[in-house]
Design an enzyme around this catalytic site. Structure first.
Site, mmCIF file in Angstrom:
data_model
loop_
_atom_site.group_PDB
_atom_site.id
_atom_site.type_symbol
_atom_site.label_atom_id
_atom_site.label_comp_id
_atom_site.label_asym_id
_atom_site.label_seq_id
_atom_site.Cartn_x
_atom_site.Cartn_y
_atom_site.Cartn_z
ATOM 1 N N LYS A 53 0.842 -1.198 0.000
ATOM 2 C CA LYS A 53 0.000 0.000 0.000
ATOM 3 C C LYS A 53 0.877 1.248 0.000
ATOM 4 O O LYS A 53 0.611 2.211 -0.712
ATOM 5 C CB LYS A 53 -0.951 -0.006 1.208
ATOM 6 C CG LYS A 53 -2.058 -1.037 1.049
ATOM 7 C CD LYS A 53 -2.797 -1.336 2.344
ATOM 8 C CE LYS A 53 -3.739 -2.521 2.133
ATOM 9 N NZ LYS A 53 -4.329 -3.025 3.372
ATOM 10 N N GLN A 97 -4.940 -1.689 9.659
ATOM 11 C CA GLN A 97 -4.674 -2.994 9.043
ATOM 12 C C GLN A 97 -5.144 -4.122 9.973
ATOM 13 O O GLN A 97 -4.750 -4.175 11.139
ATOM 14 C CB GLN A 97 -3.168 -3.123 8.755
ATOM 15 C CG GLN A 97 -2.780 -4.388 8.037
ATOM 16 C CD GLN A 97 -3.328 -4.475 6.618
ATOM 17 O OE1 GLN A 97 -3.319 -3.507 5.877
ATOM 18 N NE2 GLN A 97 -3.843 -5.638 6.250
ATOM 19 N N ASP A 120 -11.240 2.405 4.036
ATOM 20 C CA ASP A 120 -11.603 0.994 3.873
ATOM 21 C C ASP A 120 -13.111 0.794 3.721
ATOM 22 O O ASP A 120 -13.570 -0.305 3.421
ATOM 23 C CB ASP A 120 -11.117 0.219 5.105
ATOM 24 C CG ASP A 120 -10.183 -0.901 4.726
ATOM 25 O OD1 ASP A 120 -9.980 -1.103 3.523
ATOM 26 O OD2 ASP A 120 -9.671 -1.559 5.645
#
Ligand code: NDP
Length: 289
Positions: A53, A97, A120
């Site tokens: 990422k 994460q 997200d």
């Protein structure tokens, strides 16, 4: 033989477009878009995802504000960092994460993220917007699937779609996005009866289970579109090396499906791309209202 739906190629195409957009936007604004990735602990797969990422951000011209915290970091400390990132004007997207260490309440942290920075798309407000069909930040993996269907002109409207898996991360938002696109959707899970028979009825079959090669040729209707979200690491019997496979037995399904995503190179690269897309979307919204 099925058409291969090349998620990697589409991801590259979207990322090039995003890079051009960022370059153009940055000329008129005093800062580039910013993404903060928070990682707690040393989960090896997570470390690789986070690196991916951050590299993608660098390629596109998105500023990274990552924090890699030790595994014993307290809930209160992570919450405080999220609060600071919520206030930080350089940050448009925040990603925690997963998975997090056991002592941390992941849901409480995800709910703490400012919904406008929820890269997200997992915050209840954004999930709620999806249920209501309102615009908002969409969760990345299912949004990546929808982008692949669109790119290859596979129209969900009026089709029978079966989504295998009902997680908050993939299965549930996937089903809602297909419903939003006017498919007739069935969600299947570990308690579903006659799974193979149900899957055989699908015009669009999305597998998000996490079981290597579970879906064989006898589960798939000839000509169906098969989307394999699963990422499973297995030991190759011949070479002894580990490799990635999906939930679909690609070799047996490819000859009869109409279209199919490979693993790797299918939905995986699209997930990262939609995260970057969400970050740019939040950035533009913050400037344009
Ligand atoms: P979860 O483990 O959270 O959910 C798995 C789902 O599959 C559950 O709903 C479970 O049912 C169902 N399931 C498990 N076993 C069976 C079975 N034998 N028959 C029918 N249903 C079953 O996984 P995720 O949704 O997070 O991820 C699914 C897969 O997708 C994983 O391989 C993951 O690595 C991959 N993934 C890939 C991404 C990408 O970028 N391509 C991103 C995110 C995930 P129940 O609810 O009843 O337990």
């Amino acid at each position: 033989m099925a058409q291969r739906l090349d998620g990697k190629a589409l991801a590259n195409k979207i990322q090039s477009q995003l890079a051009a957009d960022i370059n153009h936007d940055s000329e008129h604004r005093d800062r580039p878009p910013g993404l903060a990735v928070l990682m707690v602990g040393d989960h090896p797969a997570s470390a690789a995802y986070v690196r991916n990422k951050e590299r993608a951000c660098e390629r596109l011209g998105i500023a990274s504000f990552g924090s890699h915290l030790p595994a014993d970091t307290s809930q209160a400390t992570v919450a405080e960092i999220i609060d600071q990132l919520n206030q930080d004007d350089r940050v448009d997207g925040i990603l925690v994460q997963l998975p997090l260490p056991d002592h941390i309440d992941a849901v409480a942290l995800l709910n703490r993220i400012d919904p406008a920075k929820d890269a997200d798309g997992l915050h209840p407000e954004n999930m709620g917007r999806l249920i209501r069909g309102e615009s908002g930040l969409r969760s990345c993996t299912p949004a990546g699937v929808m982008a692949v269907l669109k790119e290859y002109n596979i129209e969900p409207a009026g089709k029978k779609a079966v989504v295998l898996g009902r997680s908050i991360l993939v299965g549930k938002p996937m089903a809602l996005m297909l419903l939003e696109a006017n498919a007739t959707v069935t969600i299947a899970h570990s308690r579903t009866q006659d799974l193979a028979e149900l899957c055989r009825q699908a015009d669009i079959l999305v597998a998000a289970v996490g079981r290597p090669n579970m879906i064989g040729a006898d589960w798939v209707k000839p000509g169906a579109t098969v989307i394999d979200v699963g990422i499973n690491r297995i030991q190759d019997a011949e070479s002894g090396k580990s490799r990635l496979v999906g939930d679909v037995d690609f070799a047996s399904v490819e000859p009869l499906a109409g279209a199919i995503t490979p693993v790797p190179g299918g939905i995986g690269p699209m997930t990262v791309t939609m995260l970057l897309h969400n970050t740019v979307l939040s950035y533009r919204k913050r400037f344009n209202g």
